[in-house]
Design a protein around this motif. Structure first.
Motif, PDB file in Angstrom:
ATOM      1  N   TYR A 273      -1.588  14.842  -5.873  1.00  0.00           N
ATOM      2  CA  TYR A 273      -2.318  15.671  -6.833  1.00  0.00           C
ATOM      3  C   TYR A 273      -2.326  17.127  -6.386  1.00  0.00           C
ATOM      4  CZ  TYR A 273      -4.294  12.213 -10.043  1.00  0.00           C
ATOM      5  OH  TYR A 273      -4.466  11.260 -11.009  1.00  0.00           O
ATOM      6  N   ARG A 274      -2.463  17.350  -5.094  1.00  0.00           N
ATOM      7  CA  ARG A 274      -2.453  18.727  -4.579  1.00  0.00           C
ATOM      8  C   ARG A 274      -1.102  19.375  -4.873  1.00  0.00           C
ATOM      9  NH1 ARG A 274      -5.501  21.458  -0.712  1.00  0.00           N
ATOM     10  NH2 ARG A 274      -6.471  19.500  -0.134  1.00  0.00           N
TER      11      ARG A 274
ATOM     12  N   ILE B 164     -11.291  15.703  -6.015  1.00  0.00           N
ATOM     13  CA  ILE B 164     -10.896  16.949  -6.678  1.00  0.00           C
ATOM     14  C   ILE B 164     -11.136  18.124  -5.731  1.00  0.00           C
ATOM     15  CG2 ILE B 164     -11.419  18.535  -8.578  1.00  0.00           C
ATOM     16  CD1 ILE B 164     -12.115  16.024 -10.259  1.00  0.00           C
ATOM     17  N   ALA B 165     -12.275  18.103  -5.044  1.00  0.00           N
ATOM     18  CA  ALA B 165     -12.577  19.163  -4.081  1.00  0.00           C
ATOM     19  C   ALA B 165     -11.481  19.241  -3.014  1.00  0.00           C
ATOM     20  CB  ALA B 165     -13.936  18.913  -3.439  1.00  0.00           C
ATOM     21  N   ASN B 166     -11.018  18.081  -2.537  1.00  0.00           N
ATOM     22  CA  ASN B 166      -9.942  18.064  -1.543  1.00  0.00           C
ATOM     23  C   ASN B 166      -8.635  18.576  -2.135  1.00  0.00           C
ATOM     24  OD1 ASN B 166     -11.530  17.026   0.507  1.00  0.00           O
ATOM     25  ND2 ASN B 166     -11.073  14.911  -0.016  1.00  0.00           N
TER      26      ASN B 166
ATOM     27  N   THR C 238       0.823  -1.207   0.000  1.00  0.00           N
ATOM     28  CA  THR C 238       0.000   0.000   0.000  1.00  0.00           C
ATOM     29  C   THR C 238       0.857   1.258   0.000  1.00  0.00           C
ATOM     30  OG1 THR C 238      -0.129   0.145   2.403  1.00  0.00           O
ATOM     31  CG2 THR C 238      -1.832  -1.182   1.291  1.00  0.00           C
ATOM     32  N   ASP C 239       0.269   2.339  -0.499  1.00  0.00           N
ATOM     33  CA  ASP C 239       0.946   3.635  -0.448  1.00  0.00           C
ATOM     34  C   ASP C 239       1.237   4.025   0.992  1.00  0.00           C
ATOM     35  OD1 ASP C 239       0.883   3.922  -3.183  1.00  0.00           O
ATOM     36  OD2 ASP C 239      -0.732   5.411  -3.207  1.00  0.00           O
ATOM     37  N   ALA C 240       0.286   3.762   1.883  1.00  0.00           N
ATOM     38  CA  ALA C 240       0.456   4.141   3.290  1.00  0.00           C
ATOM     39  C   ALA C 240       1.700   3.480   3.883  1.00  0.00           C
ATOM     40  CB  ALA C 240      -0.783   3.771   4.100  1.00  0.00           C
TER      41      ALA C 240
ATOM     42  N   GLU D 271      -1.755  11.926   7.070  1.00  0.00           N
ATOM     43  CA  GLU D 271      -2.753  10.994   6.529  1.00  0.00           C
ATOM     44  C   GLU D 271      -2.109  10.190   5.405  1.00  0.00           C
ATOM     45  OE1 GLU D 271      -6.651  12.600   5.745  1.00  0.00           O
ATOM     46  OE2 GLU D 271      -6.250  14.244   7.129  1.00  0.00           O
ATOM     47  N   THR D 272      -1.310   9.209   5.777  1.00  0.00           N
ATOM     48  CA  THR D 272      -0.525   8.460   4.796  1.00  0.00           C
ATOM     49  C   THR D 272      -1.400   7.691   3.809  1.00  0.00           C
ATOM     50  OG1 THR D 272      -0.312   6.590   6.318  1.00  0.00           O
ATOM     51  CG2 THR D 272       1.466   8.247   6.333  1.00  0.00           C
ATOM     52  N   ALA D 273      -2.615   7.363   4.177  1.00  0.00           N
ATOM     53  CA  ALA D 273      -3.503   6.611   3.289  1.00  0.00           C
ATOM     54  C   ALA D 273      -3.986   7.464   2.113  1.00  0.00           C
ATOM     55  CB  ALA D 273      -4.701   6.072   4.064  1.00  0.00           C
ATOM     56  N   HIS D 274      -3.838   8.783   2.224  1.00  0.00           N
ATOM     57  CA  HIS D 274      -4.307   9.694   1.182  1.00  0.00           C
ATOM     58  C   HIS D 274      -3.141  10.274   0.385  1.00  0.00           C
ATOM     59  CE1 HIS D 274      -8.329   9.367   2.752  1.00  0.00           C
ATOM     60  NE2 HIS D 274      -7.872   9.640   3.952  1.00  0.00           N
TER      61      HIS D 274
END
Length: 193
Positions: free
Chosen positions: A82-83, A160-162, A13-15, A73-76
Motif C-alpha cells: 500500500y505504501r 493507514i498511519a503506517n 502466508t505472504d511472509a 518485515e516480511t509479515a507486513h
C-alpha cells in the motif's frame, strides 16, 4: 515429520512467499501479484482514475519486485505494498489531474445519454459511482487517500498511519474532514443521506 502440518499452513502466508521471492523464486512473486493486484488496482483507481491504470499497477509491482530484497518485515507485505501504491499515486497525481477530470466528464456524458425514465438499478449504480468519483476528485489528495483506504478498501486506521507515515490522530482528522466534505458534495447533488 511432526512439523509438516504447521509448515503447510506457513506455505500460504505472504511472509513465506516474500521469503521465497527474496531467494529468487519468481513463481512466488506471481502468487503475491495474483493475491494483491485487485486491491492495488482498486486503490489506484480511487486515487488516480482510469488513466494509465494498468501502467500504474505495473509500476507498483515493479517497484515491489525491485524492493523485495530490502524488505525486512516480511509479515507486513500488504502494508508495504500500500505504501508503494501511495508513492506511485503521489508521484503521478499531477500528471493525472487533468485526465481524471476529463474521465469524470465522459462518465457524466454517458450517464446523461440514457433516458431518465428508463433508469435501471444498474444505471443508478453507475450514476452513484460517478457521483462518488466526482466527490473524491473534490477532496485534497491527502483526504482522498485516507477516505479510499479506510472506507473503500477497509484498511484499519493504524495501518493507514503506517502507509502514509502520519500519526493515527491525523488519519482520524483527515477521515472526519473527508467524510464531511463528501457528505456535503453528495447532498448538493441531491443524494439523500
Amino acid at each position: 515429520m511432526g512439523d509438516q502440518p504447521n509448515e503447510k499452513l506457513h506455505l500460504d502466508t505472504d511472509a513465506y512467499l516474500v521469503k521465497r521471492c527474496q531467494e529468487g523464486n519468481k513463481q512466488s512473486f506471481q502468487q503475491l501479484y495474483q493475491r494483491h493486484q485487485q486491491r492495488v488496482r482498486s486503490t489506484l483507481y480511487q486515487l488516480c482514475g482510469t488513466s494509465y491504470l494498468d501502467d500504474l499497477v505495473q509500476e507498483v509491482f515493479l517497484r515491489a519486485w525491485k524492493g523485495l530484497p530490502k524488505l525486512r518485515e516480511t509479515a507486513h507485505f500488504s502494508t508495504w505494498l500500500y505504501r508503494i501504491s501511495w508513492n506511485v499515486a503521489s508521484d503521478r497525481r499531477r500528471q493525472f489531474a487533468v485526465e481524471t477530470r476529463n474521465f469524470a466528464s465522459l462518465q457524466q456524458s454517458a450517464t446523461n445519454a440514457f433516458p431518465s425514465q428508463q433508469e435501471s438499478p444498474t444505471l443508478m449504480h453507475l450514476h452513484y459511482e460517478d457521483l462518488v468519483q466526482r466527490g473524491l476528485q473534490q477532496l485534497s489528495f491527502e483526504h482522498r487517500a485516507v477516505l479510499v483506504l479506510h472506507d473503500l478498501e477497509d484498511v484499519p486506521q493504524k495501518e493507514i498511519a503506517n502507509i502514509l507515515s502520519i500519526p493515527v490522530g491525523t488519519v482520524k482528522s483527515r477521515l472526519f474532514h473527508a467524510r464531511t466534505s463528501m457528505r456535503q458534495f453528495l447532498q448538493k447533488q441531491g443524494v439523500q443521506l
